[in-house]
Design a protein around this motif. Sequence first.
Motif, PDB file in Angstrom:
ATOM      1  N   ILE A   1      10.809  -9.553  13.861  1.00 44.31           N
ATOM      2  CA  ILE A   1       9.690 -10.153  14.604  1.00 44.31           C
ATOM      3  C   ILE A   1      10.113 -11.431  15.309  1.00 44.31           C
ATOM      4  O   ILE A   1       9.720 -11.679  16.444  1.00 44.31           O
TER       5      ILE A   1
ATOM      6  N   GLU B   1      -0.035  -9.000   5.337  1.00 40.70           N
ATOM      7  CA  GLU B   1      -0.341  -7.638   5.790  1.00 40.70           C
ATOM      8  C   GLU B   1       0.544  -6.608   5.100  1.00 40.70           C
ATOM      9  O   GLU B   1       0.102  -5.513   4.774  1.00 40.70           O
ATOM     10  N   ASP B   2       1.812  -6.971   4.870  1.00 43.21           N
ATOM     11  CA  ASP B   2       2.759  -6.041   4.255  1.00 43.21           C
ATOM     12  C   ASP B   2       2.592  -5.913   2.746  1.00 43.21           C
ATOM     13  O   ASP B   2       2.869  -4.861   2.179  1.00 43.21           O
TER      14      ASP B   2
ATOM     15  N   ILE C   1       1.071 -14.438   7.722  1.00 45.80           N
ATOM     16  CA  ILE C   1       0.134 -13.347   8.027  1.00 45.80           C
ATOM     17  C   ILE C   1       0.845 -11.997   7.911  1.00 45.80           C
ATOM     18  O   ILE C   1       0.312 -11.050   7.339  1.00 45.80           O
ATOM     19  N   THR C   2       2.059 -11.911   8.425  1.00 44.40           N
ATOM     20  CA  THR C   2       2.818 -10.660   8.357  1.00 44.40           C
ATOM     21  C   THR C   2       3.123 -10.288   6.910  1.00 44.40           C
ATOM     22  O   THR C   2       2.976  -9.123   6.523  1.00 44.40           O
ATOM     23  N   VAL C   3       3.532 -11.257   6.099  1.00 49.16           N
ATOM     24  CA  VAL C   3       3.812 -10.994   4.682  1.00 49.16           C
ATOM     25  C   VAL C   3       2.540 -10.544   3.976  1.00 49.16           C
ATOM     26  O   VAL C   3       2.560  -9.604   3.181  1.00 49.16           O
TER      27      VAL C   3
ATOM     28  N   VAL D   1      11.379  -9.420   8.302  1.00 53.72           N
ATOM     29  CA  VAL D   1      10.382  -9.956   9.236  1.00 53.72           C
ATOM     30  C   VAL D   1      11.041 -10.943  10.183  1.00 53.72           C
ATOM     31  O   VAL D   1      10.815 -10.912  11.400  1.00 53.72           O
TER      32      VAL D   1
ATOM     33  N   GLU E   1       2.451 -17.221  11.386  1.00 49.13           N
ATOM     34  CA  GLU E   1       2.647 -15.817  11.742  1.00 49.13           C
ATOM     35  C   GLU E   1       3.428 -15.081  10.650  1.00 49.13           C
ATOM     36  O   GLU E   1       3.112 -13.944  10.301  1.00 49.13           O
ATOM     37  N   LEU E   2       4.437 -15.739  10.088  1.00 49.08           N
ATOM     38  CA  LEU E   2       5.206 -15.152   8.997  1.00 49.08           C
ATOM     39  C   LEU E   2       4.301 -14.893   7.790  1.00 49.08           C
ATOM     40  O   LEU E   2       4.333 -13.815   7.191  1.00 49.08           O
TER      41      LEU E   2
END
Length: 118
Positions: A21, A54-55, A50-52, A17, A47-48
């Motif tokens: 990103i 989502e993944d 949220i991305t984690v 990420v 943001e990190l």
Amino acid sequence: MPTVPEQPTTYHLITEVLVHIFDLPEDELHPDATFHALGLDSLALAELAITVEEDTGCRLEDLTAEHTLAQAAEAVAARLAPAMAPAAVPPPAQAALEPAVAPEPAVIAESAVTPGAP
């Protein structure tokens, strides 16, 4: 020498990420690097997280700029561990020691229909 993270899967997820990103150079990422040292502020950490989430489906809470990559990876792994645990399956040795229990016979209700009736 940097320590090797205990959970390489979650560590690699976080570093991927950060590389893809946040455009951080992969050679700057190591387990002992803090997010502050990598130049991430609170907005980037949100943001990190949220991305984690989502993944992985795992919410990464209380992440600060002073945390290291290894600490973040361990936090994700710890939150994922219960979800990855087998559901109430006894260990094989214990299962072999438990007595077999025969199922109770099924009770079939008698029909109100008289045999031979049309």
